[in-house]
Motif scaffolding. Structure first.
Motif, PDB file in Angstrom:
ATOM      1  N   ASP A 191      42.484  50.926  42.059  1.00  0.00           N
ATOM      2  CA  ASP A 191      42.585  51.322  40.654  1.00  0.00           C
ATOM      3  C   ASP A 191      42.528  50.103  39.757  1.00  0.00           C
ATOM      4  OD1 ASP A 191      42.663  53.919  41.154  1.00  0.00           O
ATOM      5  OD2 ASP A 191      44.814  54.197  40.861  1.00  0.00           O
ATOM      6  N   ILE A 192      43.301  49.110  40.114  1.00  0.00           N
ATOM      7  CA  ILE A 192      43.347  47.913  39.282  1.00  0.00           C
ATOM      8  C   ILE A 192      41.971  47.269  39.250  1.00  0.00           C
ATOM      9  CG2 ILE A 192      44.337  45.620  39.041  1.00  0.00           C
ATOM     10  CD1 ILE A 192      46.910  46.880  40.287  1.00  0.00           C
ATOM     11  N   GLU A 193      41.340  47.213  40.406  1.00  0.00           N
ATOM     12  CA  GLU A 193      39.996  46.630  40.462  1.00  0.00           C
ATOM     13  C   GLU A 193      39.042  47.400  39.569  1.00  0.00           C
ATOM     14  OE1 GLU A 193      38.044  46.038  44.189  1.00  0.00           O
ATOM     15  OE2 GLU A 193      39.811  45.084  45.021  1.00  0.00           O
ATOM     16  N   ARG A 194      39.119  48.731  39.686  1.00  0.00           N
ATOM     17  CA  ARG A 194      38.159  49.546  38.960  1.00  0.00           C
ATOM     18  C   ARG A 194      38.372  49.414  37.469  1.00  0.00           C
ATOM     19  NH1 ARG A 194      39.209  54.546  40.906  1.00  0.00           N
ATOM     20  NH2 ARG A 194      38.539  53.836  42.922  1.00  0.00           N
ATOM     21  N   THR A 195      39.633  49.555  37.040  1.00  0.00           N
ATOM     22  CA  THR A 195      39.876  49.496  35.606  1.00  0.00           C
ATOM     23  C   THR A 195      39.472  48.142  35.056  1.00  0.00           C
ATOM     24  OG1 THR A 195      42.136  48.895  36.072  1.00  0.00           O
ATOM     25  CG2 THR A 195      41.724  51.181  35.478  1.00  0.00           C
ATOM     26  N   SER A 196      39.769  47.114  35.787  1.00  0.00           N
ATOM     27  CA  SER A 196      39.435  45.794  35.261  1.00  0.00           C
ATOM     28  C   SER A 196      37.927  45.629  35.176  1.00  0.00           C
ATOM     29  CB  SER A 196      40.045  44.707  36.119  1.00  0.00           C
ATOM     30  OG  SER A 196      39.463  44.715  37.388  1.00  0.00           O
ATOM     31  N   SER A 197      37.221  46.127  36.173  1.00  0.00           N
ATOM     32  CA  SER A 197      35.772  45.929  36.131  1.00  0.00           C
ATOM     33  C   SER A 197      35.146  46.825  35.091  1.00  0.00           C
ATOM     34  CB  SER A 197      35.153  46.193  37.498  1.00  0.00           C
ATOM     35  OG  SER A 197      35.417  47.505  37.893  1.00  0.00           O
ATOM     36  N   ASN A 198      35.757  47.981  34.842  1.00  0.00           N
ATOM     37  CA  ASN A 198      35.212  48.850  33.810  1.00  0.00           C
ATOM     38  C   ASN A 198      35.438  48.259  32.436  1.00  0.00           C
ATOM     39  OD1 ASN A 198      34.331  50.674  35.546  1.00  0.00           O
ATOM     40  ND2 ASN A 198      35.866  52.222  35.156  1.00  0.00           N
ATOM     41  N   ARG A 199      36.637  47.755  32.249  1.00  0.00           N
ATOM     42  CA  ARG A 199      36.988  47.338  30.902  1.00  0.00           C
ATOM     43  C   ARG A 199      36.160  46.166  30.472  1.00  0.00           C
ATOM     44  NH1 ARG A 199      41.586  44.771  30.372  1.00  0.00           N
ATOM     45  NH2 ARG A 199      42.342  45.997  32.092  1.00  0.00           N
ATOM     46  N   ASN A 200      36.294  45.060  31.203  1.00  0.00           N
ATOM     47  CA  ASN A 200      35.475  43.980  30.713  1.00  0.00           C
ATOM     48  C   ASN A 200      34.179  44.025  31.460  1.00  0.00           C
ATOM     49  OD1 ASN A 200      36.414  41.621  32.818  1.00  0.00           O
ATOM     50  ND2 ASN A 200      37.997  42.969  32.328  1.00  0.00           N
ATOM     51  N   GLY A 201      33.361  44.906  30.950  1.00  0.00           N
ATOM     52  CA  GLY A 201      32.041  45.182  31.460  1.00  0.00           C
ATOM     53  C   GLY A 201      31.548  44.028  32.278  1.00  0.00           C
ATOM     54  N   THR A 202      31.631  42.890  31.788  1.00  0.00           N
ATOM     55  CA  THR A 202      31.336  41.692  32.561  1.00  0.00           C
ATOM     56  C   THR A 202      31.996  40.485  31.941  1.00  0.00           C
ATOM     57  OG1 THR A 202      29.302  41.918  31.507  1.00  0.00           O
ATOM     58  CG2 THR A 202      29.250  42.071  33.869  1.00  0.00           C
ATOM     59  N   ILE A 203      31.480  39.559  32.276  1.00  0.00           N
ATOM     60  CA  ILE A 203      31.761  38.155  32.195  1.00  0.00           C
ATOM     61  C   ILE A 203      32.288  37.489  30.948  1.00  0.00           C
ATOM     62  CG2 ILE A 203      30.734  36.169  33.070  1.00  0.00           C
ATOM     63  CD1 ILE A 203      29.979  39.305  33.715  1.00  0.00           C
ATOM     64  N   ASP A 204      33.131  36.552  31.195  1.00  0.00           N
ATOM     65  CA  ASP A 204      33.580  35.724  30.099  1.00  0.00           C
ATOM     66  C   ASP A 204      33.011  34.326  30.215  1.00  0.00           C
ATOM     67  OD1 ASP A 204      35.766  35.953  27.908  1.00  0.00           O
ATOM     68  OD2 ASP A 204      35.818  37.714  29.182  1.00  0.00           O
ATOM     69  N   SER A 205      33.185  33.772  31.342  1.00  0.00           N
ATOM     70  CA  SER A 205      32.638  32.427  31.478  1.00  0.00           C
ATOM     71  C   SER A 205      31.126  32.543  31.551  1.00  0.00           C
ATOM     72  CB  SER A 205      33.184  31.768  32.721  1.00  0.00           C
ATOM     73  OG  SER A 205      32.513  32.261  33.837  1.00  0.00           O
ATOM     74  N   THR A 206      30.479  31.448  31.404  1.00  0.00           N
ATOM     75  CA  THR A 206      29.059  31.519  31.081  1.00  0.00           C
ATOM     76  C   THR A 206      28.174  32.019  32.200  1.00  0.00           C
ATOM     77  OG1 THR A 206      29.110  29.183  31.528  1.00  0.00           O
ATOM     78  CG2 THR A 206      28.986  29.853  29.218  1.00  0.00           C
ATOM     79  N   SER A 207      28.586  32.006  33.408  1.00  0.00           N
ATOM     80  CA  SER A 207      27.594  32.271  34.446  1.00  0.00           C
ATOM     81  C   SER A 207      28.073  33.247  35.506  1.00  0.00           C
ATOM     82  CB  SER A 207      27.211  30.965  35.111  1.00  0.00           C
ATOM     83  OG  SER A 207      28.318  30.489  35.823  1.00  0.00           O
ATOM     84  N   ARG A 208      28.682  34.337  35.089  1.00  0.00           N
ATOM     85  CA  ARG A 208      29.171  35.226  36.130  1.00  0.00           C
ATOM     86  C   ARG A 208      28.920  36.667  35.787  1.00  0.00           C
ATOM     87  NH1 ARG A 208      34.452  31.832  37.428  1.00  0.00           N
ATOM     88  NH2 ARG A 208      33.223  30.102  38.115  1.00  0.00           N
ATOM     89  N   VAL A 209      28.613  37.433  36.794  1.00  0.00           N
ATOM     90  CA  VAL A 209      28.426  38.848  36.529  1.00  0.00           C
ATOM     91  C   VAL A 209      29.712  39.599  36.704  1.00  0.00           C
ATOM     92  CG1 VAL A 209      27.549  40.897  37.673  1.00  0.00           C
ATOM     93  CG2 VAL A 209      25.989  39.323  36.619  1.00  0.00           C
ATOM     94  N   SER A 210      30.507  39.210  37.660  1.00  0.00           N
ATOM     95  CA  SER A 210      31.826  39.830  37.698  1.00  0.00           C
ATOM     96  C   SER A 210      32.796  38.784  37.179  1.00  0.00           C
ATOM     97  CB  SER A 210      32.188  40.282  39.091  1.00  0.00           C
ATOM     98  OG  SER A 210      31.895  39.263  39.983  1.00  0.00           O
ATOM     99  N   SER A 211      33.450  39.139  36.123  1.00  0.00           N
ATOM    100  CA  SER A 211      34.122  38.131  35.331  1.00  0.00           C
ATOM    101  C   SER A 211      35.274  37.492  36.069  1.00  0.00           C
ATOM    102  CB  SER A 211      34.655  38.764  34.068  1.00  0.00           C
ATOM    103  OG  SER A 211      35.742  39.573  34.423  1.00  0.00           O
ATOM    104  N   THR A 212      35.654  36.366  35.553  1.00  0.00           N
ATOM    105  CA  THR A 212      36.795  35.690  36.147  1.00  0.00           C
ATOM    106  C   THR A 212      38.059  36.494  35.939  1.00  0.00           C
ATOM    107  OG1 THR A 212      36.731  34.465  34.113  1.00  0.00           O
ATOM    108  CG2 THR A 212      36.021  33.314  36.092  1.00  0.00           C
ATOM    109  N   THR A 213      38.128  37.132  34.765  1.00  0.00           N
ATOM    110  CA  THR A 213      39.337  37.914  34.516  1.00  0.00           C
ATOM    111  C   THR A 213      39.443  39.032  35.532  1.00  0.00           C
ATOM    112  OG1 THR A 213      37.999  38.811  32.773  1.00  0.00           O
ATOM    113  CG2 THR A 213      39.932  37.573  32.106  1.00  0.00           C
ATOM    114  N   GLU A 214      38.295  39.599  35.813  1.00  0.00           N
ATOM    115  CA  GLU A 214      38.308  40.691  36.776  1.00  0.00           C
ATOM    116  C   GLU A 214      38.854  40.200  38.109  1.00  0.00           C
ATOM    117  OE1 GLU A 214      35.131  43.334  39.223  1.00  0.00           O
ATOM    118  OE2 GLU A 214      34.470  42.351  37.386  1.00  0.00           O
ATOM    119  N   ASN A 215      38.327  39.069  38.509  1.00  0.00           N
ATOM    120  CA  ASN A 215      38.766  38.544  39.786  1.00  0.00           C
ATOM    121  C   ASN A 215      40.243  38.209  39.775  1.00  0.00           C
ATOM    122  OD1 ASN A 215      36.418  38.716  41.188  1.00  0.00           O
ATOM    123  ND2 ASN A 215      35.614  36.847  40.243  1.00  0.00           N
TER     124      ASN A 215
END
Lengths: 245, 527
Positions: free
Chosen positions: B171-195
């Motif tokens: 659940d936590i994984e899913r919600t996090s990946s849904n919310r921040n559609g993607t990336i914050d740092s410049t070169s990532r598709v799955s964001s650092t926040t998500e990770n």
């Protein structure tokens, strides 16, 4: 390649959606529901049906790149529905005050309706509509003159355009909403006025105009930057904005 | 009811109960202290009311005939004189104690709404019944309930616990990946926040040591059964603990020889100094026949911040079920490794290789050609971008139906992107093209305005210096919004500014057009 590029079409332009809520208030049996049904469905029914609470109908007008949606809120005229007045008035860009041309007392109570509505929404454009013109025309000339004069006085006080209409005979029905739209967006309406006593009055030019200069057709950039989601066209009405859907 | 009647009632109802009590003459009033704060009958002016209440009381005959739950015995009742407020006469206070008085202070009296009391008692009963189910021996309850000794039942309990914990992490994984559609740092598709959130979730479980962990410490039976579930998901953040586990893995997995106990997911986190050699030493040897641990069930393998750690070669052939492989920031991973591992990854769906600078087109092509089920690939990088070119992108589009593609910082050109969208544009949901210096106005604006990417949800176009024509993007964004599938465009300052300027301009233009049309309409003739 399995994909044929021919099926790709350019993304079409999104239609603008202009939503306008209009409230209809007035005494019982003046013809609020009839007017609404006539305007939306082009049906007139002689039978009287009491409105319980609030009726709601939508009419969509498709223009080339714009959809105008009139949301009509029709409040039952009985006193017990007064507590539902906010439904019809809050959020409305225009309020149509209806009275029965053949019953002067209904015109009298417009005062009270106006007072109530103004307390809830002082930005909406008031429009004074006399109904059942088809019956009014057969009445005594003196009575007609007297009524017309009183209505004019009311309109002066309320700063409301006057329209005499007949739902049964389809007189001035479309014009009510065109006048409303022109007042809401400060558009220039060129339909000739009808001012002669005894005719279905249509007096709109001097009433319901917005005083502020800034509320011209042009959208000031300061407004649009404050609400980038929708370019508000008229500062007087919070609800009537052009949004793309 | 006269005062006389009332006194006879009291007399009768208490005659076989009271022996020494000195019954008062009828004129005297009694105060029966039924509950602690009962005001009933204590004041003379409340007498009429109390009479009515008394008349509802059960018949004294019934009271005397059989033992009523609320019946009190002689010894329970005492009469104590109290001072009446206005009365000159001292009134005795009738105090009644029964075995129920221990449950609550008031006597469950039929006069004072018996129902409430009964309910109270029932709830007590329920609590008492469940109290018998205590698992751990308590001072009062020496042994645990029998059902906690039945392996099947315990297994069911633990299985549910396991499923709950897995669900929690997912659940936590899913919600996090849904919310921040993607990336914050410049070169990532799955964001650092998500990770970080994923890891946080995993940490929650490991740090709190989870309920399962506690269950493993109850007794031998529980330990045996909960280990089965604990061993399914392995998460290590500490090299000592990993070492410990590896050394003991022989004994751990020996006891539970059946296949279901082999790990389903393995996550290593922050093992900076740990390297592959340590891993092979830890797990015994390179001789695969004697391996203590097997990965036949492994679905997810994730090494975070473990730059020197690679999965062992001997594991590859067991990766048949692997769906998710995350090895971000790995320095040792190279094309040779990718080619070897790709032979076994037929079910791979999720491949995260961001900041793995040593991978080039060769590695990506080998993965693309063999992992047909690939849904997500992230090749984003800051360094060595020239190693990944259009070749990778086109290979991915030809062999797979990949939905999420991260090629941030890679050497992608317009023609490569065109080829990619032509082959696979219908599947793409997320696309990260950050920092792709080769892209110009010739690709993205046209691709969106002709809807080549119909399922697109997130588009990242940060730092694409040659992208200046953003009008089609805005048009597309508005159109997508109208279709009820909004598009998120992530961009850098320059492009964001361009986008919002263009959006403003477009909206203004359209508002004016609307007003013109409306004006025209209101002046048209009606029917």
């Amino acid at each position: 390649m399995p994909h044929s590029s021919s099926r790709r079409h350019q993304v079409p332009d999104v239609k603008n959606q202009v939503e306008i809520q209009v409230g209809l208030v007035g005494d019982a049996q003046v013809g609020k529901t009839s007017l609404m049904v006539k305007y939306v469905q082009n049906i007139f029914d002689e039978e009287y049906t009491q409105t319980l609470g609030v009726n709601f109908l939508k009419r969509k007008i498709n223009l080339r790149s714009t959809d105008i949606v009139f949301s009509l809120m029709d409040l039952g005229g009985q006193r017990e529905f007064i507590n539902m007045l906010p439904l019809a008035s809050v959020g409305s860009s225009a309020i149509i005050f209806l009275f029965d041309l053949t019953r002067p007392e209904t015109l009298d109570s417009v005062k009270e309706w106006y007072r109530q509505v103004y307390g809830l929404n002082n930005l909406a454009i008031p429009i004074l509509v006399g109904t059942k013109y088809d019956l009014f025309i057969d009445m005594d000339k003196e009575y007609q003159k007297q009524i017309s004069n009183t209505v004019l006085e009311y309109a002066n006080v309320m700063n409301a355009p006057i329209i005499f209409s007949s739902t049964a005979k389809s007189i001035n029905i479309q014009k009510i909403f065109k006048v409303a739209l022109s007042k809401i967006f400060n558009l220039t309406l060129t339909i000739p006025e009808i001012t002669r006593t005894g005719d279905p009055l249509l007096i709109y030019k001097k009433f319901g105009n917005q005083d502020r200069k800034s509320s011209k057709i042009t959208t000031s950039s300061s407004q649009s930057s404050s609400s980038p989601a929708s370019v508000s066209v008229s500062p007087r009405k919070s609800k009537s904005t052009i949004t793309s859907s | 009811m006269t005062p006389n009647d009332r006194s006879t009632f009291i007399k009768r109802s208490s005659e076989n109960l009271l022996s020494e009590s000195s019954l008062q003459p009828p004129q005297k009033r009694y105060s029966i202290d039924l509950t602690n704060d009962s005001s009933f009958l204590t004041r003379s002016n409340s007498a009429p009311q109390s009479r009515i209440k008394l008349s509802r009381s059960p018949s004294p005959v019934r009271l005397s005939r059989r033992r009523h739950p609320y019946q009190f015995t002689k010894s329970d009742i005492s009469l104590t004189p109290i001072k009446g407020n206005n009365d000159i006469i001292d009134l005795p206070l009738l105090k009644i104690h029964t075995k129920h008085t221990s449950i609550d202070n008031g006597l469950p009296s039929p006069i004072n709404s018996p129902h409430k009391k009964v309910n109270n008692e029932q709830s007590c009963l329920i609590i008492n019944n469940f109290a018998e189910l205590t698992l751990l021996p308590t001072p009062t309850n020496e042994a645990c309930h029998q059902i906690f000794k039945i392996p099947e039942i315990v297994d069911k309990i633990l299985m549910n616990l396991y499923l709950m914990e897995v669900q929690q992490v997912n659940d936590i994984e899913r919600t996090s990946s849904n919310r921040n559609g993607t990336i914050d740092s410049t070169s990532r598709v799955s964001s650092t926040t998500e990770n970080s959130q994923q890891l946080a979730a995993a940490n929650v479980i490991t740090q709190r040591r989870g309920t399962l962990h506690n269950c493993a410490m109850v007794n031998k039976l529980w330990n045996e059964l909960s280990m089965k579930y604990l061993l399914r998901n392995l998460t290590f953040k500490d090299s000592d603990k990993l070492m410990n586990f590896m050394i003991n893995s022989k004994t751990i997995y020996e006891g539970t020889k059946n296949q279901t106990n082999y790990p389903r997911s393995m996550t290593l986190y922050k093992l900076n100094r740990f390297n592959t050699e340590d891993l092979s030493i830890g797990f015994g040897c390179n001789d695969t026949t004697q391996d203590n641990i097997h990965f036949n069930n492994l679905q997810s393998l994730q090494f975070y911040i473990c730059p020197n750690l690679l999965p062992m070669d001997s594991w590859f052939k067991e990766f048949k079920n692997l769906k998710k492989l995350s090895l971000p920031g790995n320095k040792r991973i190279d094309d040779k490794f990718m080619i070897e591992i790709s032979l076994h990854l037929e079910n791979l769906e999720h491949l995260d290789l961001r900041a793995c600078y040593n991978i080039t087109d060769v590695g990506v092509v080998s993965i693309a050609s063999r992992c047909k089920k690939l849904k997500l690939i992230n090749l984003g990088r800051h360094k060595n971008g020239q190693a990944i070119t259009d070749v990778s992108l086109v290979a991915l589009s030809k062999y797979t139906h990949v939905e999420t593609v991260g090629v941030a910082g890679c050497h992608i050109t317009d023609s490569g992107l065109w080829e990619f969208t032509k082959n696979n544009g219908d599947n793409v949901k997320r696309l990260s093209l950050n920092n792709c210096k080769g892209l110009t106005n010739m690709s993205i604006p046209y691709l969106v305005s002709y809807n080549y990417l119909p399922k697109l949800v997130v588009l990242e176009i940060r730092d694409i210096d040659h992208l200046t024509n953003v009008k089609p993007l805005i048009k597309y964004k508005l159109w997508k919004k109208a279709q009820n599938s909004p598009l998120l465009i992530e961009s850098c300052n320059r492009i964001t500014k361009l986008l919002s300027f263009e959006e403003e301009k477009m909206k203004k233009k359209r508002a004016l057009a609307s007003l013109r049309e409306m004006q025209q309409w209101i002046n048209e003739d009606d029917i």
